[in-house]
Write an enzyme that holds these catalytic residues in place. Structure first.
Site, PDB file in Angstrom:
ATOM      1  N   SER A 212       0.833  -1.198   0.000  1.00  0.00           N
ATOM      2  CA  SER A 212       0.000   0.000   0.000  1.00  0.00           C
ATOM      3  C   SER A 212       0.868   1.248   0.000  1.00  0.00           C
ATOM      4  CB  SER A 212      -0.910   0.015   1.238  1.00  0.00           C
ATOM      5  OG  SER A 212      -1.562   1.275   1.362  1.00  0.00           O
ATOM      6  N   TYR A 240      -2.051  -0.281  10.486  1.00  0.00           N
ATOM      7  CA  TYR A 240      -2.030  -0.643   9.064  1.00  0.00           C
ATOM      8  C   TYR A 240      -0.731  -0.221   8.395  1.00  0.00           C
ATOM      9  CZ  TYR A 240      -3.496  -1.007   4.181  1.00  0.00           C
ATOM     10  OH  TYR A 240      -3.580  -1.339   2.854  1.00  0.00           O
TER      11      TYR A 240
END
Length: 349
Positions: A212, A240
Site C-alpha cells: 500500500s 495498518y
C-alpha cells in the site's frame, strides 16, 4: 519493462553486506518518522487519491495477460475486493487458481457464478478452494503442509489478503499479535517461507505482496511490533501503515537471502487507493516475464529494497524508512522469532 528512474545510491548503506557502524547507531536511536518523511508520506497519499483515477482511466480493462495456461497461482483473500478480481482474471486467462480463504463456502459460491458467466466462452475455469485463516498461524502451517504434500507446482504466491480496521480499537489475534501486523505481515511472511519448497520446485517463480502507498506513513519498532509499549499511541492508521512497512522490509531481506539458483523473486506492489483497475499492478507482477530480469538486476546492484511497483505497473521507490537496512534486518529476525521459525529458515531449503 520500464526501468526505475530512482538512483540506487538512495539508502545504500552497506559496505561489506552489513550496515556501517555509524549508520546502524543512528538508525537504532530513531524513534519515529522525521517531519519531512511524515509530510512526504501524506503528500504521496494525497497525490494518489487525486490523480490515480485520471491515470487509470486510460488503461485497458481488463488487463491483457501473457499466456499462463501452465501456471499455478495461490491467491489469499480472494473472495472480495482486489483479490476476487485477481483470481477471476487469472482463471479466465487459463491459469490454475487456488483461492486461499477464510470462508470456503463464499469462495465456492463465487466459483459457481464465474463458471456460469464463463459458460460458452472456453474451457471451464480451473479454480479450487483451500481454507486459510491468517489470524491463526496454525492455520497457515496446516495450509502450507497440505499444499507442499501435493508436490504440485506453484509459480506465484499472491499475498493479497489484508485488513484495515478503520477507527476500531486495538485487537489481538489468538496468537497474541496485533491483528493488522499478523494478517498483513506475520502470517504472509510465514506462508511465504513455508511454501518455498513448492516455489523452488516450480522456478522461475515469484512471491507477490499486495502492499500500500500508506506504508509511507509507517514506522516499525522491531521490539514493539504490537505497539503496546506506550511509546506511540495506537490507531488503526498506525497499525495498518506499520504492518505494510514491515512487509516491505521483510520482503527486501527475503529477496536477498534467496540465492539466484532458487529462481524465486519477491516483489511488493501498490494497487492504488481508488477502486479503478486496482488489480492491475498485482496481475502484472504475477505474470509479466520481464519482471524476473528487473528483480535480478536489483539483487546484482545490491539495492537495499526489493522490487516495488506502483499502481500503473511502473517501478517505484518505497519510503525512505523502507531503505533503513539496519531496521529491515531487525524486522526480519523478529518476524522469524514471532512466527516460530529458526534464523536459518531460508537456508534450510
Amino acid at each position: 519493462m520500464a526501468s526505475s528512474s530512482s538512483s540506487p545510491e538512495k539508502g545504500k548503506e552497506k559496505a561489506n553486506g552489513k550496515p556501517s557502524e555509524d549508520v546502524a547507531k543512528h538508525k537504532v536511536k530513531k524513534e519515529g518518522l522525521g517531519w519531512i518523511e511524515w509530510f512526504m508520506g501524506w503528500f504521496y497519499l494525497a497525490y494518489e487519491m487525486l490523480f490515480q483515477r485520471i491515470v487509470a482511466s486510460n488503461l485497458q480493462n481488463p488487463m491483457p495477460l501473457p499466456p499462463i495456461n501452465d501456471l499455478t497461482f495461490i491467491v489469499t483473500g480472494s473472495t472480495s475486493g482486489i483479490g476476487k478480481e485477481i483470481a477471476r482474471q487469472l482463471a479466465e486467462a487459463g491459469g490454475l487458481v487456488v483461492m486461499a480463504v477464510r470462508n470456503p463456502k463464499a469462495a465456492s459460491d463465487l466459483i459457481k457464478k464465474w463458471q456460469e458467466d464463463w459458460s460458452g466462452r472456453g474451457l471451464p475455469l480451473n479454480i479450487e478452494v483451500m481454507e486459510l485463516d491468517l489470524l491463526s498461524l496454525n492455520s497457515v502451517v496446516r495450509f502450507a503442509e497440505a499444499w507442499n504434500a501435493r508436490s504440485g507446482p506453484l509459480h506465484a504466491l499472491i499475498n493479497n489478503a489484508g485488513i484495515f480496521s478503520i477507527g476500531e480499537p486495538q485487537k489481538f489475534s489468538k496468537d497474541g499479535y496485533e491483528e493488522h501486523m499478523q494478517v498483513n505481515h506475520l502470517a504472509p511472511a510465514l506462508l511465504s517461507i513455508l511454501l518455498l519448497p513448492s516455489l523452488i520446485r516450480s522456478s522461475p517463480s515469484r512471491i507477490v505482496n499486495v502492499n500500500s502507498i500508506m506504508h509511507n506513513l509507517g514506522f516499525v519498532d522491531p521490539e514493539d511490533m504490537n505497539v503496546t509499549s506506550g511509546k506511540k499511541k495506537f490507531t488503526s492508521m498506525v497499525g495498518y501503515s506499520n504492518s505494510k512497512l514491515a512487509q516491505i522490509m521483510f520482503s527486501s531481506v527475503l529477496n536477498k537471502r534467496l540465492p539466484t539458483e532458487a529462481g524465486i523473486n519477491v516483489v511488493c506492489v501498490s494497487p492504488g487507493i481508488v477502486h479503478t483497475n486496482c488489480s492491475r499492478s498485482t496481475l502484472f507482477a504475477a505474470t509479466d516475464p520481464q519482471l524476473v530480469d528487473y528483480c535480478e538486476s536489483l539483487k546484482a546492484e545490491d539495492w537495499p529494497v526489493c522490487a516495488f511497483l506502483n499502481h500503473d505497473c511502473r517501478p517505484a521507490n518505497p519510503s525512505e524508512e523502507a531503505h533503513n537496512v539496519e531496521t529491515a534486518y531487525r524486522v526480519w529476525e523478529k518476524t522469524l522469532e514471532l512466527v516460530g521459525l529458526p534464523s536459518d529458515a531460508v537456508e534450510a531449503y
